[in-house]
Scaffold this active site. Structure first.
Site, PDB file in Angstrom:
ATOM      1  N   TYR A 128       0.842  -1.212   0.000  1.00 50.58           N
ATOM      2  CA  TYR A 128       0.000   0.000   0.000  1.00 50.58           C
ATOM      3  C   TYR A 128       0.871   1.255   0.000  1.00 50.58           C
ATOM      4  O   TYR A 128       0.632   2.195  -0.778  1.00 50.58           O
ATOM      5  CB  TYR A 128      -0.915  -0.049   1.223  1.00 50.58           C
ATOM      6  CG  TYR A 128      -1.532   1.273   1.612  1.00 50.58           C
ATOM      7  CD1 TYR A 128      -2.590   1.812   0.887  1.00 50.58           C
ATOM      8  CD2 TYR A 128      -1.059   1.981   2.724  1.00 50.58           C
ATOM      9  CE1 TYR A 128      -3.140   3.032   1.247  1.00 50.58           C
ATOM     10  CE2 TYR A 128      -1.608   3.187   3.093  1.00 50.58           C
ATOM     11  CZ  TYR A 128      -2.658   3.710   2.349  1.00 50.58           C
ATOM     12  OH  TYR A 128      -3.200   4.918   2.711  1.00 50.58           O
TER      13      TYR A 128
HETATM   14  N1  LIG Z   1      -7.024   4.369   7.245  1.00 49.86           N
HETATM   15  C1  LIG Z   1      -5.918   4.959   7.596  1.00 49.86           C
HETATM   16  O1  LIG Z   1      -5.447   4.850   8.743  1.00 49.86           O
HETATM   17  C2  LIG Z   1      -5.171   5.800   6.573  1.00 49.86           C
HETATM   18  C3  LIG Z   1      -3.948   6.357   6.935  1.00 49.86           C
HETATM   19  C4  LIG Z   1      -3.309   7.205   6.009  1.00 49.86           C
HETATM   20  C5  LIG Z   1      -3.913   7.469   4.775  1.00 49.86           C
HETATM   21  N2  LIG Z   1      -5.097   6.886   4.446  1.00 49.86           N
HETATM   22  C6  LIG Z   1      -5.701   7.224   3.149  1.00 49.86           C
HETATM   23  O2  LIG Z   1      -6.760   8.151   3.381  1.00 49.86           O
HETATM   24  C7  LIG Z   1      -7.732   8.047   2.328  1.00 49.86           C
HETATM   25  C8  LIG Z   1      -9.143   8.007   2.922  1.00 49.86           C
HETATM   26  O3  LIG Z   1      -9.260   6.930   3.803  1.00 49.86           O
HETATM   27  P1  LIG Z   1     -10.623   6.753   4.641  1.00 49.86           P
HETATM   28  O4  LIG Z   1     -10.404   5.554   5.521  1.00 49.86           O
HETATM   29  O5  LIG Z   1     -11.027   8.030   5.240  1.00 49.86           O
HETATM   30  O6  LIG Z   1     -11.676   6.415   3.479  1.00 49.86           O
HETATM   31  P2  LIG Z   1     -12.690   5.161   3.384  1.00 49.86           P
HETATM   32  O7  LIG Z   1     -13.695   5.264   4.492  1.00 49.86           O
HETATM   33  O8  LIG Z   1     -11.918   3.897   3.227  1.00 49.86           O
HETATM   34  O9  LIG Z   1     -13.461   5.527   2.012  1.00 49.86           O
HETATM   35  C9  LIG Z   1     -12.835   5.259   0.810  1.00 49.86           C
HETATM   36  C10 LIG Z   1     -13.509   6.063  -0.281  1.00 49.86           C
HETATM   37  O10 LIG Z   1     -12.896   5.684  -1.513  1.00 49.86           O
HETATM   38  C11 LIG Z   1     -13.933   5.334  -2.412  1.00 49.86           C
HETATM   39  N3  LIG Z   1     -13.471   4.377  -3.398  1.00 49.86           N
HETATM   40  C12 LIG Z   1     -13.122   3.087  -3.211  1.00 49.86           C
HETATM   41  N4  LIG Z   1     -12.805   2.519  -4.398  1.00 49.86           N
HETATM   42  C13 LIG Z   1     -12.970   3.490  -5.342  1.00 49.86           C
HETATM   43  C14 LIG Z   1     -12.841   3.526  -6.747  1.00 49.86           C
HETATM   44  N5  LIG Z   1     -12.506   2.446  -7.469  1.00 49.86           N
HETATM   45  N6  LIG Z   1     -13.097   4.688  -7.388  1.00 49.86           N
HETATM   46  C15 LIG Z   1     -13.473   5.796  -6.712  1.00 49.86           C
HETATM   47  N7  LIG Z   1     -13.639   5.820  -5.379  1.00 49.86           N
HETATM   48  C16 LIG Z   1     -13.388   4.671  -4.702  1.00 49.86           C
HETATM   49  C17 LIG Z   1     -15.045   4.792  -1.535  1.00 49.86           C
HETATM   50  O11 LIG Z   1     -16.259   4.786  -2.237  1.00 49.86           O
HETATM   51  P3  LIG Z   1     -17.410   3.642  -1.970  1.00 49.86           P
HETATM   52  O12 LIG Z   1     -18.222   4.151  -0.808  1.00 49.86           O
HETATM   53  O13 LIG Z   1     -18.168   3.602  -3.241  1.00 49.86           O
HETATM   54  O14 LIG Z   1     -16.701   2.357  -1.650  1.00 49.86           O
HETATM   55  C18 LIG Z   1     -14.998   5.794  -0.390  1.00 49.86           C
HETATM   56  O15 LIG Z   1     -15.672   6.984  -0.737  1.00 49.86           O
HETATM   57  C19 LIG Z   1      -7.317   6.854   1.496  1.00 49.86           C
HETATM   58  O16 LIG Z   1      -6.577   7.308   0.363  1.00 49.86           O
HETATM   59  C20 LIG Z   1      -6.382   6.079   2.416  1.00 49.86           C
HETATM   60  O17 LIG Z   1      -5.447   5.340   1.675  1.00 49.86           O
HETATM   61  C21 LIG Z   1      -5.753   6.065   5.323  1.00 49.86           C
END
Ligand SMILES: NC(=O)c1ccc[n+]([C@@H]2O[C@H](COP(=O)([O-])OP(=O)(O)OC[C@H]3O[C@@H](n4cnc5c(N)ncnc54)[C@H](OP(=O)(O)O)[C@@H]3O)[C@@H](O)[C@H]2O)c1
Length: 226
Positions: A128
């Site tokens: 990732y």
């Molecule tokens: N989780 C962590 O601790 C962490 C840490 C650092 C950075 N991040 C990054 O922060 C960002 C947001 O994370 P989050 O946990 O807040 O979000 P999340 O709740 O996992 O939501 C993900 C979003 O991405 C959309 N998505 C998934 N597949 C897609 C596709 N093929 N095309 C377009 N949209 C798509 C989802 O839409 P649907 O509702 O349609 O599925 C949803 O709106 C991500 O880039 C993640 O890598 C996360």
């Protein structure tokens, strides 16, 4: 400003939609299924199809005329490395290429802590972090006015509008509320000091606006050394 949020339905992207609307921006909210439109329209956004794994044309239409794009999508921790490559890497690169082609000047990437060097992160998510690293590198070379925001672990805690930022990295690991990441992403759109910068962000004591303005002088990266 007309802003497209890719990945607007849940998590940080959904919070960002509300934040941008409250700040007076016009928001296109990227969705993947028609059933996701109603709630976003009720909030005041303009729902637009923007599936990073789908055909080009809807994505092109979502980007056309936008002044900025914020990438908040993610394949999620429950999926395998194949989905990570399709969404976090190839999907991000497609959106960058289309933004360049369509003249969308500003691109803010929600990346991740340790994206500068995936070896810094937990071994279980090296794939990732490598995807995030590659997408960031391609964004940096795109010619767009780019920013890469690299948070630590995201929580659902209420935001404090206070953070700690470090360019290009912080000396500690930790967490940050999604609400605060949304505040940082929104702040980047109006803070020119963030253009051309990748920075890490965690929960901390500095008001978001002050932390982002401090990037200009390099002060923001110097605090909280143990
Ligand atoms: N989780 C962590 O601790 C962490 C840490 C650092 C950075 N991040 C990054 O922060 C960002 C947001 O994370 P989050 O946990 O807040 O979000 P999340 O709740 O996992 O939501 C993900 C979003 O991405 C959309 N998505 C998934 N597949 C897609 C596709 N093929 N095309 C377009 N949209 C798509 C989802 O839409 P649907 O509702 O349609 O599925 C949803 O709106 C991500 O880039 C993640 O890598 C996360």
């Amino acid at each position: 400003m007309q802003v497209l949020v890719i990945g607007a339905t849940r998590g940080t992207g959904r919070l960002l939609v509300d934040r941008l609307l409250a700040e007076g921006h016009r928001v296109r909210a990227g969705i993947r299924a028609p059933g996701q439109a109603e709630a976003l329209a009720a909030a005041g956004a303009d729902p637009v199809p923007a599936d990073l794994e789908g055909p080009d044309e809807p994505l092109r239409a979502a980007l056309r005329g936008a002044q900025a794009v914020v990438f908040c999508a993610g394949s999620g921790s429950g999926t395998g490395p194949d989905a990570t490559l399709r969404v976090d890497l190839h999907g991000a690169v497609r959106s960058i290429d289309l933004a360049v082609a369509l003249g969308v000047g500003r691109y803010v990437m929600l990346s991740s802590m340790a994206a500068d060097d995936p070896r810094r992160g937990p071994a279980a998510i090296t794939h990732y972090l490598a995807a995030k690293h590659a997408a960031d590198r391609i964004l940096e070379g795109s010619g767009l006015a780019w920013t890469s925001v690299r948070p630590g672990g995201l929580t659902h805690e209420p935001g404090s509008d206070r953070v700690e930022v470090g360019v290009p990295r912080l000396e500690r690991r930790g967490t940050i509320a999604r609400e605060d990441v949304a505040a940082v992403l929104a702040g980047c759109l109006t803070q020119p000091a963030t253009i051309g910068l990748a920075f890490e962000v965690l929960e901390g004591p500095v008001p978001v606006g002050e932390a982002l303005a401090g990037l200009e002088t390099g002060r923001a990266g110097t605090m909280a050394k143990p």
